[in-house]
Design a protein around this motif. Structure first.
Motif, PDB file in Angstrom:
ATOM      1  N   VAL A  73      -4.723 -13.707  12.291  1.00 49.71           N
ATOM      2  CA  VAL A  73      -4.651 -12.657  11.274  1.00 49.71           C
ATOM      3  C   VAL A  73      -3.218 -12.494  10.771  1.00 49.71           C
ATOM      4  N   GLY A  74      -2.268 -12.441  11.691  1.00 53.72           N
ATOM      5  CA  GLY A  74      -0.871 -12.265  11.293  1.00 53.72           C
ATOM      6  C   GLY A  74      -0.376 -13.383  10.404  1.00 53.72           C
ATOM      7  N   PHE A  75      -0.733 -14.610  10.758  1.00 52.03           N
ATOM      8  CA  PHE A  75      -0.327 -15.752   9.943  1.00 52.03           C
ATOM      9  C   PHE A  75      -0.929 -15.663   8.549  1.00 52.03           C
ATOM     10  N   ALA A  76      -2.225 -15.387   8.453  1.00 45.22           N
ATOM     11  CA  ALA A  76      -2.884 -15.319   7.149  1.00 45.22           C
ATOM     12  C   ALA A  76      -2.280 -14.218   6.281  1.00 45.22           C
ATOM     13  N   GLN A  77      -1.955 -13.085   6.873  1.00 44.89           N
ATOM     14  CA  GLN A  77      -1.357 -11.983   6.121  1.00 44.89           C
ATOM     15  C   GLN A  77       0.057 -12.337   5.654  1.00 44.89           C
ATOM     16  N   ASP A  78       0.896 -12.754   6.593  1.00 43.01           N
ATOM     17  CA  ASP A  78       2.294 -13.014   6.251  1.00 43.01           C
ATOM     18  C   ASP A  78       2.443 -14.218   5.324  1.00 43.01           C
ATOM     19  N   GLY A 122      -9.683 -15.063   1.964  1.00 45.97           N
ATOM     20  CA  GLY A 122     -11.103 -15.150   2.296  1.00 45.97           C
ATOM     21  C   GLY A 122     -11.352 -14.946   3.774  1.00 45.97           C
ATOM     22  N   TRP A 123     -10.520 -15.573   4.604  1.00 47.65           N
ATOM     23  CA  TRP A 123     -10.642 -15.371   6.055  1.00 47.65           C
ATOM     24  C   TRP A 123     -10.441 -13.894   6.418  1.00 47.65           C
ATOM     25  N   LEU A 124      -9.394 -13.295   5.880  1.00 54.52           N
ATOM     26  CA  LEU A 124      -9.087 -11.909   6.221  1.00 54.52           C
ATOM     27  C   LEU A 124     -10.231 -10.972   5.830  1.00 54.52           C
ATOM     28  N   ALA A 125     -10.842 -11.234   4.682  1.00 55.00           N
ATOM     29  CA  ALA A 125     -11.984 -10.415   4.264  1.00 55.00           C
ATOM     30  C   ALA A 125     -13.148 -10.578   5.229  1.00 55.00           C
ATOM     31  N   LEU A 126     -13.401 -11.810   5.661  1.00 49.56           N
ATOM     32  CA  LEU A 126     -14.492 -12.065   6.602  1.00 49.56           C
ATOM     33  C   LEU A 126     -14.215 -11.451   7.971  1.00 49.56           C
ATOM     34  N   TRP A 127     -12.942 -11.371   8.331  1.00 48.13           N
ATOM     35  CA  TRP A 127     -12.572 -10.784   9.618  1.00 48.13           C
ATOM     36  C   TRP A 127     -12.407  -9.267   9.529  1.00 48.13           C
ATOM     37  N   ASP A 128     -12.619  -8.709   8.340  1.00 43.52           N
ATOM     38  CA  ASP A 128     -12.461  -7.269   8.113  1.00 43.52           C
ATOM     39  C   ASP A 128     -11.062  -6.808   8.491  1.00 43.52           C
ATOM     40  N   ALA A 129     -10.075  -7.624   8.137  1.00 42.36           N
ATOM     41  CA  ALA A 129      -8.669  -7.321   8.432  1.00 42.36           C
ATOM     42  C   ALA A 129      -7.949  -6.969   7.126  1.00 42.36           C
ATOM     43  N   PRO A 130      -6.874  -6.200   7.183  1.00 43.29           N
ATOM     44  CA  PRO A 130      -6.101  -5.899   5.969  1.00 43.29           C
ATOM     45  C   PRO A 130      -5.633  -7.181   5.297  1.00 43.29           C
ATOM     46  N   ALA A 131      -5.551  -7.143   3.972  1.00 44.33           N
ATOM     47  CA  ALA A 131      -5.164  -8.340   3.225  1.00 44.33           C
ATOM     48  C   ALA A 131      -3.704  -8.705   3.458  1.00 44.33           C
ATOM     49  N   PHE A 132      -2.871  -7.701   3.718  1.00 48.02           N
ATOM     50  CA  PHE A 132      -1.445  -7.947   3.885  1.00 48.02           C
ATOM     51  C   PHE A 132      -0.923  -7.108   5.046  1.00 48.02           C
ATOM     52  N   PRO A 133       0.209  -7.495   5.640  1.00 43.11           N
ATOM     53  CA  PRO A 133       0.756  -6.740   6.767  1.00 43.11           C
ATOM     54  C   PRO A 133       1.177  -5.345   6.320  1.00 43.11           C
ATOM     55  N   VAL A 134       1.047  -4.389   7.220  1.00 40.98           N
ATOM     56  CA  VAL A 134       1.374  -3.005   6.878  1.00 40.98           C
ATOM     57  C   VAL A 134       2.510  -2.453   7.732  1.00 40.98           C
ATOM     58  N   ASP A 135       2.997  -3.234   8.678  1.00 39.49           N
ATOM     59  CA  ASP A 135       3.998  -2.701   9.613  1.00 39.49           C
ATOM     60  C   ASP A 135       5.030  -3.770   9.963  1.00 39.49           C
ATOM     61  N   GLY A 136       5.632  -4.351   8.945  1.00 34.53           N
ATOM     62  CA  GLY A 136       6.626  -5.391   9.181  1.00 34.53           C
ATOM     63  C   GLY A 136       5.986  -6.764   9.293  1.00 34.53           C
ATOM     64  N   TYR A 137       6.809  -7.780   9.209  1.00 34.30           N
ATOM     65  CA  TYR A 137       6.341  -9.165   9.242  1.00 34.30           C
ATOM     66  C   TYR A 137       6.599  -9.820  10.604  1.00 34.30           C
ATOM     67  N   MET A 138       5.788 -10.833  10.864  1.00 37.58           N
ATOM     68  CA  MET A 138       5.993 -11.756  11.985  1.00 37.58           C
ATOM     69  C   MET A 138       5.785 -11.126  13.359  1.00 37.58           C
ATOM     70  N   ARG A 139       5.060 -10.030  13.455  1.00 37.93           N
ATOM     71  CA  ARG A 139       4.746  -9.463  14.763  1.00 37.93           C
ATOM     72  C   ARG A 139       3.895 -10.416  15.598  1.00 37.93           C
ATOM     73  N   TRP A 140       3.094 -11.246  14.928  1.00 38.03           N
ATOM     74  CA  TRP A 140       2.254 -12.213  15.624  1.00 38.03           C
ATOM     75  C   TRP A 140       3.074 -13.305  16.303  1.00 38.03           C
ATOM     76  N   MET A 141       4.382 -13.315  16.047  1.00 40.44           N
ATOM     77  CA  MET A 141       5.281 -14.278  16.676  1.00 40.44           C
ATOM     78  C   MET A 141       6.164 -13.568  17.699  1.00 40.44           C
ATOM     79  N   SER A 142       5.647 -12.549  18.343  1.00 39.73           N
ATOM     80  CA  SER A 142       6.460 -11.705  19.218  1.00 39.73           C
ATOM     81  C   SER A 142       7.033 -12.445  20.418  1.00 39.73           C
TER      82      SER A 142
END
Length: 243
Positions: A73-78, A122-142
Motif C-alpha cells: 500500500v505504501g509503495f502504491a501511494q507514494d 486500481g490496486w489501492l481502490a481494490l484494497w479499500d486504501a487511501p489513494a495517496f499518503p496522508v501522514d508523510g512519505y516512505m513510512r513503509w520503508m521504516s
C-alpha cells in the motif's frame, strides 16, 4: 439528394477528426493530453478488473488484503505521487520542446508513468486504501538501512528523493529553447535516480508478487532511461544535477 459521394463524406469526417485531434508530423510526442488521459482511464478500468480477479483468487486461498501500513500500500501511494511529479515535467517538455528526441523521451515517460499510476490506483481502490499518503512519505520503508542512502524513515518524510520542487517546476516553465531541454533532462535524471531506492525496496519486500513485479519493471525501465538521459546531457555539453 445532395450529390455527395461516400468519398466526400469520408474526407469530411477525416477533416473534422483532424480539427479535433491535431497531431503534428513530428510524431507521437505531440499527442494531446486528452488522448493520454483517456488511455489512462481505460488502463485503470482494465487493470482494476484484472486485479479484482487476481485478488479474488488470492482471497479464496486465504490471502488477506494488504494493510494500510504494508509495503504494498505504501509503495502504491507514494509512487503514485512520485510518478505524478514526473508526468507533470514530461507533459511540459512534450508540449514545449523543439527537440524531437526530447519530445519523444518526454512522451514515453508521460504515457508510461500515467499507465502505471492507473495500475497502482486500481490496486489501492481494490484494497479499500487511501489513494495517496496522508501522514508523510516512505513510512513503509521504516526498517530501511543507511545502505540505500536514506537513513531511518519511521516518522515519514516531507518529500521523497528526486522530486522536483515547486521552484524547480517554475524554473522549468520559465525556460526556453535548448536551456529548457537541458533543465528537463537534469530534473528527470535526478527524479529517476532519486526513486531507485524506493523501487528496489518494493521489488524485494512487497508482499504481493504483482507489486514486486511492477516495481522491478519500473526500476529496469527507469535505469535504462537514466542511461539515455546521461548520454543526451553529455551530447549537449551539460552535467547532471547534484543528487
Amino acid at each position: 439528394m445532395t450529390g455527395r459521394t461516400p468519398a466526400d463524406s469520408a474526407d469530411t469526417s477525416a477533416d473534422a477528426s483532424a480539427d479535433e485531434l491535431p497531431i503534428e508530423s513530428a510524431g507521437p510526442a505531440r499527442w494531446p493530453r486528452r488522448v493520454i488521459a483517456a488511455g489512462a482511464v481505460l488502463a485503470l478500468l482494465l487493470l482494476a478488473a484484472t486485479g479484482g480477479l487476481i485478488l479474488g483468487r488470492s482471497g479464496s486461498a486465504g490471502s488477506a488484503v494488504p494493510g494500510t501500513d504494508s509495503v504494498d500500500v505504501g509503495f502504491a501511494q507514494d509512487m503514485s505521487v512520485h510518478h505524478r511529479n514526473a508526468v507533470q515535467m514530461a507533459g511540459w517538455a512534450r508540449d514545449s520542446s523543439g527537440d524531437p528526441t526530447v519530445r519523444t523521451l518526454a512522451f514515453d515517460i508521460e504515457s508510461g508513468q500515467t499507465a502505471q499510476i492507473g495500475q497502482m490506483q486500481g490496486w489501492l481502490a481494490l484494497w479499500d486504501a487511501p489513494a495517496f499518503p496522508v501522514d508523510g512519505y516512505m513510512r513503509w520503508m521504516s526498517d530501511m538501512s543507511t545502505e540505500l542512502g536514506m537513513g531511518h524513515v519511521a516518522d515519514g518524510r516531507a518529500q521523497m528523493p528526486g522530486m522536483a520542487s515547486t521552484e524547480d517546476l517554475a524554473r522549468l516553465r520559465a525556460s526556453t529553447g535548448p536551456a529548457a531541454d537541458v533543465l528537463f533532462l537534469q530534473l528527470m535524471l535526478r527524479h529517476h535516480e532519486g526513486g531507485a531506492g524506493m523501487l528496489s525496496y518494493a521489488a524485494e519486500r512487497a508482499g504481493r508478487q504483482q507489486v514486486r513485479n511492477l516495481a522491478a519493471q519500473m526500476l529496469t525501465a527507469q535505469t535504462a532511461e537514466s542511461q539515455s538521459i546521461r548520454q543526451m546531457l553529455a551530447e549537449r555539453g551539460a552535467a547532471p544535477l547534484p543528487a
